[in-house]
Design a protein around this motif. Structure first.
Motif, PDB file in Angstrom:
ATOM      1  N   MET A 138       0.960  -1.180   0.276  1.00 14.42           N
ATOM      2  CA  MET A 138      -0.252   0.321  -0.420  1.00 14.42           C
ATOM      3  C   MET A 138       1.060   1.169   0.096  1.00 14.42           C
ATOM      4  SD  MET A 138      -2.416   1.657   2.857  1.00 14.42           S
ATOM      5  CE  MET A 138      -4.033  -0.075   2.568  1.00 14.42           C
ATOM      6  N   LEU A 139       0.297   2.428  -0.755  1.00 16.57           N
ATOM      7  CA  LEU A 139       1.130   3.377  -0.763  1.00 16.57           C
ATOM      8  C   LEU A 139       0.034   4.580  -0.419  1.00 16.57           C
ATOM      9  CD1 LEU A 139       3.714   5.678  -1.325  1.00 16.57           C
ATOM     10  CD2 LEU A 139       2.027   6.058  -3.593  1.00 16.57           C
ATOM     11  N   LEU A 140      -0.028   4.911   1.486  1.00 15.44           N
ATOM     12  CA  LEU A 140      -0.660   5.739   1.897  1.00 15.44           C
ATOM     13  C   LEU A 140      -0.589   7.254   1.412  1.00 15.44           C
ATOM     14  CD1 LEU A 140      -3.200   6.036   3.434  1.00 15.44           C
ATOM     15  CD2 LEU A 140      -2.227   4.677   5.907  1.00 15.44           C
ATOM     16  N   THR A 141      -1.331   7.646   1.166  1.00 18.60           N
ATOM     17  CA  THR A 141      -1.212   9.220   1.183  1.00 18.60           C
ATOM     18  C   THR A 141      -1.720   9.832   2.447  1.00 18.60           C
ATOM     19  OG1 THR A 141      -0.659   9.171  -0.821  1.00 18.60           O
ATOM     20  CG2 THR A 141      -1.343  11.328  -0.446  1.00 18.60           C
ATOM     21  N   LEU A 142      -1.599  10.676   2.679  1.00 17.01           N
ATOM     22  CA  LEU A 142      -1.485  11.086   4.211  1.00 17.01           C
ATOM     23  C   LEU A 142      -2.250  12.422   4.135  1.00 17.01           C
ATOM     24  CD1 LEU A 142      -0.378   9.264   7.312  1.00 17.01           C
ATOM     25  CD2 LEU A 142      -2.925   8.864   6.236  1.00 17.01           C
ATOM     26  N   ASN A 168       0.736  -6.677  10.219  1.00 17.57           N
ATOM     27  CA  ASN A 168       1.356  -7.979  10.241  1.00 17.57           C
ATOM     28  C   ASN A 168       0.097  -8.766   9.627  1.00 17.57           C
ATOM     29  OD1 ASN A 168       2.646  -7.397  12.550  1.00 17.57           O
ATOM     30  ND2 ASN A 168       0.857  -6.951  14.192  1.00 17.57           N
ATOM     31  N   GLN A 169      -0.010  -7.854   8.606  1.00 16.96           N
ATOM     32  CA  GLN A 169      -1.702  -8.757   8.113  1.00 16.96           C
ATOM     33  C   GLN A 169      -0.973  -9.248   6.609  1.00 16.96           C
ATOM     34  OE1 GLN A 169      -5.073  -6.925   7.493  1.00 16.96           O
ATOM     35  NE2 GLN A 169      -5.160  -5.612   9.307  1.00 16.96           N
ATOM     36  N   GLY A 170       0.504  -8.603   6.164  1.00 14.36           N
ATOM     37  CA  GLY A 170       1.117  -9.185   5.683  1.00 14.36           C
ATOM     38  C   GLY A 170       1.496  -8.231   4.031  1.00 14.36           C
ATOM     39  N   VAL A 171       1.129  -6.783   4.861  1.00 14.85           N
ATOM     40  CA  VAL A 171       0.855  -5.688   3.684  1.00 14.85           C
ATOM     41  C   VAL A 171       2.087  -4.580   4.612  1.00 14.85           C
ATOM     42  CG1 VAL A 171      -0.305  -3.947   2.254  1.00 14.85           C
ATOM     43  CG2 VAL A 171      -1.548  -6.776   2.764  1.00 14.85           C
ATOM     44  N   PRO A 172       2.845  -4.331   3.324  1.00 13.42           N
ATOM     45  CA  PRO A 172       3.657  -3.200   3.850  1.00 13.42           C
ATOM     46  C   PRO A 172       3.246  -1.830   2.501  1.00 13.42           C
ATOM     47  CG  PRO A 172       5.624  -5.031   2.527  1.00 13.42           C
ATOM     48  CD  PRO A 172       3.116  -5.566   2.686  1.00 13.42           C
ATOM     49  N   VAL A 173       3.223  -1.145   3.906  1.00 11.87           N
ATOM     50  CA  VAL A 173       2.385   0.594   3.435  1.00 11.87           C
ATOM     51  C   VAL A 173       4.217   1.277   3.605  1.00 11.87           C
ATOM     52  CG1 VAL A 173       1.400   1.999   4.592  1.00 11.87           C
ATOM     53  CG2 VAL A 173       0.763  -0.534   5.492  1.00 11.87           C
ATOM     54  N   ILE A 174       3.634   2.265   2.388  1.00 11.83           N
ATOM     55  CA  ILE A 174       4.314   3.746   2.607  1.00 11.83           C
ATOM     56  C   ILE A 174       3.773   4.521   2.178  1.00 11.83           C
ATOM     57  CG2 ILE A 174       6.208   4.823   1.019  1.00 11.83           C
ATOM     58  CD1 ILE A 174       7.044   2.310  -0.528  1.00 11.83           C
ATOM     59  N   VAL A 175       4.107   5.069   3.665  1.00 10.42           N
ATOM     60  CA  VAL A 175       3.326   6.349   3.510  1.00 10.42           C
ATOM     61  C   VAL A 175       3.968   7.938   3.564  1.00 10.42           C
ATOM     62  CG1 VAL A 175       2.671   8.058   6.017  1.00 10.42           C
ATOM     63  CG2 VAL A 175       3.336   5.585   5.850  1.00 10.42           C
ATOM     64  N   ALA A 214       7.156   2.507   5.523  1.00 14.74           N
ATOM     65  CA  ALA A 214       8.402   3.666   4.845  1.00 14.74           C
ATOM     66  C   ALA A 214       8.008   5.367   5.131  1.00 14.74           C
ATOM     67  CB  ALA A 214       8.894   3.329   3.475  1.00 14.74           C
ATOM     68  N   MET A 215       8.420   5.448   5.012  1.00 11.90           N
ATOM     69  CA  MET A 215       8.527   7.631   4.755  1.00 11.90           C
ATOM     70  C   MET A 215       8.094   8.186   2.940  1.00 11.90           C
ATOM     71  SD  MET A 215       6.850   8.417   7.120  1.00 11.90           S
ATOM     72  CE  MET A 215       6.413  10.654   7.086  1.00 11.90           C
ATOM     73  N   MET A 216       7.457   8.428   2.531  1.00 13.39           N
ATOM     74  CA  MET A 216       8.204   9.614   0.874  1.00 13.39           C
ATOM     75  C   MET A 216       7.859  10.269   1.184  1.00 13.39           C
ATOM     76  SD  MET A 216       6.384   8.571  -2.576  1.00 13.39           S
ATOM     77  CE  MET A 216       7.065   6.475  -2.624  1.00 13.39           C
TER      78      MET A 216
END
Length: 424
Positions: A138-142, A168-175, A214-216
């Protein structure tokens, strides 16, 4: 990107158009309303629907075993780039997109106001469930639409807890936090001192407690900077204005560095990103025009001469923030404009002309630090053209077949997340 372009100079339109293009958090029924830079969750959700969504997300998360978490350093492909999508999941679920593409995307883009509501939190969990089955990351834009001051310690703490749950559900996230901060159209715009401080606080919490995230850092393309006339532009005499006046001449112009004052530092940043679109070759937008030769590469390196005039004063984003800072470079969103109501070049020729630049062998050879490219897969009304724009490449069979055939072997895709239980 603002919905209202009044007061903006012609030369800024390409840059304003390269902004956020939509919302991609999935809902069983459409509960979205047109928003500031795309689409956002409606505040009018019925209490019953909100409760049902939260319960469903909780049950879904509870059914998933705790997986081994992939460390953020291992999210960067050793060679090539991750292929991803910004998808209207109300119109097409990720599973159907993957079937159309013939591959599962490695990245799926999501958006959320920040702080986010209980309904938005449920949507994040639902997005994670789709990604777990039919994607990878997931690429999560906040978007801190209440301003940077609203990003308190408690808000950051809740975010980190949610990131840990998704990881923990197996999905990495880049914020992607507070993107396009160098624009003038968002409540977090052109506030370099406070922006860097808040970004760093978020990054410190993510880095210390959510190793699978991670942070973008993702500014707007600098053509047209400083985007004069926007609601949130820095005002002369302010500390922010002084910080942005990098050449010290008392005015903000293209001669001032459009990126450096906003950079939070290498310790806070894991990825750098910039969205690049083909809106056309000249203003006004809405005409169907072929992409100029080398446009994608020239925008990425600050050498584009086109809609904004001569952008040669821009910093070479790719080499400075990618190669020199040692960061992987992402294109969080990209696509080419096709207006079904206009004449001019054909849809196939426009989109082919753009994807051949974005995914061409010369791109891979010239930009080895380019590690993510996400296509904007929306068919929607755009205020810039006062009408519909079809950005998609999978909705028309002939274009879909040509696009999928053109995807190069240096791209990496998702396989669905195989959950390896933690501790095994």
């Amino acid at each position: 990107m603002p919905d209202d372009d009044s007061g903006q100079e012609t030369g800024q339109k390409e840059s304003f158009g390269s902004g956020i293009r939509g919302w991609v958090l999935p809902v069983a029924a459409a509960v979205v309303a047109a928003g500031f830079g795309g689409v956002s969750i409606s505040n009018g959700l019925a209490d019953r629907d909100r409760a049902n969504q939260e319960a469903a997300a909780s049950q879904s998360a509870a059914a998933v075993p705790v997986c081994q978490v992939v460390d953020r350093k291992d999210l960067i492909p050793a060679s090539g780039a991750l292929f991803g999508v910004n998808l209207n999941l109300d119109a097409k679920p990720l599973s159907r997109y993957a079937a159309d593409l013939g591959r599962k995307p490695a990245v799926s883009v999501s958006f959320a106001d920040f702080p986010y509501t209980g309904a938005e939190k449920a949507h994040l969990q639902a997005a994670a469930a789709q990604i777990r089955d039919d994607g990878h990351m997931m690429l999560l834009t906040l978007e801190p639409k209440q301003g940077l001051a609203a990003v308190t310690a408690d808000v950051i703490d809740e975010l980190v807890q949610d990131l840990v749950s998704i990881n923990n559900q197996g999905v990495p996230v880049i914020v992607r936090f507070a993107h396009e901060m160098n624009g003038s159209w968002y409540p977090w715009s052109q506030q370099p001192v406070e922006y860097k401080a808040v970004f760093t606080r978020v990054a410190d919490a993510v880095h210390s407690r959510a190793p699978g995230s991670a942070m973008m850092w993702a500014p707007n393309y600098g053509g047209g900077y400083p985007f004069a006339g926007g609601q949130f532009e820095a005002k002369p005499g302010s500390a922010d204005f002084a910080a942005l006046d990098t050449d010290g001449d008392g005015v903000l112009t293209m001669a001032d560095d459009s990126y450096a004052p906003y950079y939070p530092g290498d310790e806070a940043v894991d990825w750098v990103g910039m969205s690049l679109y083909h809106w056309g070759a000249k203003y006004p937008w809405g005409e169907n025009e072929l992409p100029e030769a080398n446009k994608f590469a020239d925008q990425l390196t600050g050498n584009y001469i086109g809609a904004n005039g001569d952008d040669s004063l821009l910093t070479d984003f790719y080499h400075v923030y990618g190669a020199d800072h040692g960061k992987p470079v992402a294109i969080p969103e990209t696509a080419a404009l096709y207006n079904p109501a206009a004449g001019g070049a054909s849809e196939a020729d426009i989109k082919r002309g753009w994807w051949e630049q974005v995914f061409g062998p010369e791109t891979h050879a010239a930009f080895p630090d380019l590690k993510m490219v996400n296509w904007f897969e929306w068919d929607k009304n755009e205020v810039e053209v006062n009408g519909r724009v079809d950005w998609t490449v999978t909705n028309t069979p002939a274009i879909r077949d040509a696009f999928t055939a053109a995807l190069p072997d240096w791209l990496e895709y998702g396989t669905g997340t195989a959950c390896r239980p933690a501790g095994t």
